[in-house]
Write a protein that holds these residues in place. Structure first.
Motif, PDB file in Angstrom:
ATOM      1  N   ARG A   1       1.653 -15.479  -2.806  1.00  0.00           N
ATOM      2  CA  ARG A   1       2.703 -15.641  -3.820  1.00  0.00           C
ATOM      3  C   ARG A   1       3.369 -16.993  -3.696  1.00  0.00           C
ATOM      4  NH1 ARG A   1       5.515 -11.098  -2.072  1.00  0.00           N
ATOM      5  NH2 ARG A   1       3.708  -9.767  -1.834  1.00  0.00           N
TER       6      ARG A   1
ATOM      7  N   MET B   1      -1.723  -9.547  -3.875  1.00  0.00           N
ATOM      8  CA  MET B   1      -1.335 -10.830  -3.290  1.00  0.00           C
ATOM      9  C   MET B   1      -0.449 -10.646  -2.081  1.00  0.00           C
ATOM     10  SD  MET B   1      -0.406 -13.863  -5.864  1.00  0.00           S
ATOM     11  CE  MET B   1       0.548 -12.985  -7.041  1.00  0.00           C
ATOM     12  N   SER B   2      -0.665 -11.428  -1.071  1.00  0.00           N
ATOM     13  CA  SER B   2       0.217 -11.372   0.087  1.00  0.00           C
ATOM     14  C   SER B   2       1.387 -12.313  -0.150  1.00  0.00           C
ATOM     15  CB  SER B   2      -0.536 -11.788   1.350  1.00  0.00           C
ATOM     16  OG  SER B   2      -0.573 -13.200   1.433  1.00  0.00           O
ATOM     17  N   ASP B   3       2.362 -12.283   0.740  1.00  0.00           N
ATOM     18  CA  ASP B   3       3.543 -13.131   0.593  1.00  0.00           C
ATOM     19  C   ASP B   3       3.151 -14.604   0.548  1.00  0.00           C
ATOM     20  OD1 ASP B   3       6.360 -14.117   2.462  1.00  0.00           O
ATOM     21  OD2 ASP B   3       6.362 -13.386   0.404  1.00  0.00           O
ATOM     22  N   PHE B   4       2.170 -14.970   1.379  1.00  0.00           N
ATOM     23  CA  PHE B   4       1.726 -16.363   1.410  1.00  0.00           C
ATOM     24  C   PHE B   4       1.043 -16.741   0.102  1.00  0.00           C
ATOM     25  CE2 PHE B   4       0.951 -20.287   3.318  1.00  0.00           C
ATOM     26  CZ  PHE B   4      -0.365 -20.666   3.166  1.00  0.00           C
TER      27      PHE B   4
END
Lengths: 114, 246
Positions: free
Chosen positions: A99, A94-97
Motif C-alpha cells: 500500500r 496488498m500488504s502494508d508495504f
C-alpha cells in the motif's frame, strides 16, 4: 455464467438446462472451471456474453469439447470484467508495504501529470 | 458396559450418565475421586483420644478415661479466613511470559499503536525474557524511535521482514531499560532546582543504539524500505483495518 454467491463464487459455469423460473441446471464443466453439475438459483448467477456450442443437457465430454473449441477461458480472462475482479482481489491482498508503494506511485504519477 | 461399572463405584454422584463419553466430562462431578494435580492437603496431626488416668481415693474406681483438656483460650471474634478467589494464587500462577504471536519474528516491521511513537513503523529485534515485552529499534536515524521496549498487544505485525541476523541483541534485557531510582528530596528548593536540570542521555545508550542501527541500516536494501520506515501509519477514510492485510 459467473457464479456470484456460494461456495463456487467467482467460477464460470455453463447453463445446460432450465428447471423453472428461478433455477437452472448448470455444469462447469468440473474439470475446466470447478463447478459441479447442479441446480443453482439464477439469483446466484451473473450472465456473461459467452455462448458455447452445446446442446441442452449436454454431457461432460461434449461440454468440454465445446469449451475448448470456443476457447471461453482465455476470452474470459482477457475481458475487462474478469480483469476488474482480479484487480479487486489483488487490492485486498496488498500488504502494508504494498500500500505504501502504491501511494508513492500515485504521488509520482500526479507529479508527472503536472 | 462401562457406564454400569462407573455407577457401581461407591461415592458416585447421582447424575445419570448418558454415555460413557459424558463420564469423562468434568462437569459431572464425582465424589471421592482425586483430580489430577490436586494439591495434597497438609496432614493434620491425629487428635489424641481419651486417655486413661489414675485417680486417687478408694471409692473412685482407680482409674477412668479422661478426655484431654481443650484449649484454655478461645478467640472472642471469628478468625478471618482468606476469601475464596477464583483466580490462581501466586504460587500456582505460571511464570511464563506472554506468548509471542507467530507473525512476529526477528526483523518483522511492526506498527506501534500507542504511546509516544504511535503510528511509527519499527523493526522488531527480540522478545525480552522477564517481561515478555518486545525490543524494537526505529532505527533511530530513520524515524526517531530508539531501542525501546514495546508491548505486543499495542502492535500490528506487518508481513515485511528485515534481515537482522547480524545484529547482536544478547546484552539487552529488562534490567538495561529499568529506570534509575530518583532520590527523594525533602526540601522544596531542591525539588525546583532538579526540575530545571536537563535530561542527559547516557553515552553508553547512544553507542549501543548506533551499533544496532548500523547493522540494521546495512540491510535496508529493498527499494523504498527506508522511506517506508520513515513514513508513519495512519487510517484514512474507507480503510477497514479488520479487512486489511498487513
Amino acid at each position: 455464467a459467473l457464479v456470484n454467491y456460494g461456495p463456487d463464487k467467482g467460477k464460470l459455469c455453463t447453463i445446460i438446462d432450465v428447471v423453472d423460473e428461478n433455477r437452472v441446471l448448470v455444469d462447469g464443466p468440473v474439470s475446466v472451471t470447478g463447478v459441479h453439475h447442479q441446480a443453482i438459483s439464477l439469483k446466484r448467477l451473473a450472465l456473461t456474453e459467452y455462448k458455447v456450442a452445446a446442446l441442452r443437457n449436454a454431457r461432460q465430454k461434449a461440454l468440454i469439447a465445446a469449451w475448448e473449441e470456443a476457447d471461453v477461458m482465455s476470452k474470459w480472462q482477457a475481458s475487462t470484467w474478469a480483469k476488474k475482479i482480479e484487480n479487486k482481489k489483488k487490492r485486498a491482498a496488498m500488504s502494508d508495504f504494498d500500500r505504501f508503494e502504491v501511494m508513492l506511485a500515485k504521488k509520482k504519477r500526479t507529479a508527472a501529470m503536472k | 458396559g462401562r457406564a454400569m461399572a462407573i455407577q457401581a463405584r461407591p461415592g458416585f454422584s447421582p447424575v445419570t450418565m448418558r454415555s460413557p463419553a459424558s463420564a469423562a466430562n468434568p462437569r459431572y462431578r464425582r465424589w471421592n475421586v482425586t483430580k489430577k494435580g490436586a494439591r495434597p492437603k497438609a496432614a493434620k496431626p491425629a487428635a489424641p483420644g481419651p486417655q486413661k488416668k489414675t485417680v486417687g481415693g478408694s471409692k473412685n474406681g482407680g482409674s477412668r478415661m479422661v478426655e484431654p483438656q481443650g484449649p484454655q483460650y478461645y478467640p472472642a471474634d471469628d478468625e478471618k479466613k482468606p476469601m475464596y478467589v477464583r483466580t490462581k494464587s501466586k504460587e500456582h500462577q505460571s511464570s511464563k511470559v506472554a506468548k509471542l504471536r507467530s507473525s512476529i519474528t526477528p526483523g518483522t516491521v511492526l506498527i506501534l499503536l500507542s504511546g509516544r511513537f504511535r503510528g511509527k513503523r519499527v523493526v522488531f529485534l527480540k522478545q525480552l525474557d522477564k517481561s515478555g515485552l518486545l525490543l524494537v529499534s526505529g532505527p533511530f536515524k530513520v524515524n526517531g524511535v530508539p531501542l525501546r521496549r514495546v508491548n505486543q498487544a499495542y502492535v500490528i505485525a506487518t508481513s515485511t521482514k528485515v534481515d537482522v541476523s547480524g545484529v547482536d541483541v544478547a546484552k539487552f534485557d529488562d534490567a538495561y531499560f529499568s529506570r534509575a531510582k530518583r532520590v527523594q528530596s525533602a526540601k522544596d528548593d531542591e525539588f525546583f532546582a532538579k526540575q530545571a536540570e536537563k535530561k542527559e542521555i547516557d553515552p553508553k545508550r547512544v553507542a549501543d543504539q548506533k551499533a544496532v542501527d548500523d547493522k540494521i541500516m546495512a540491510k535496508l536494501t529493498k527499494p523504498n524500505l527506508k522511506e517506508y520506515l520513515t513514513a508513519p501509519f495512519s487510517l484514512s477514510k474507507g480503510d477497514r483495518p479488520h479487512a486489511m492485510q498487513f
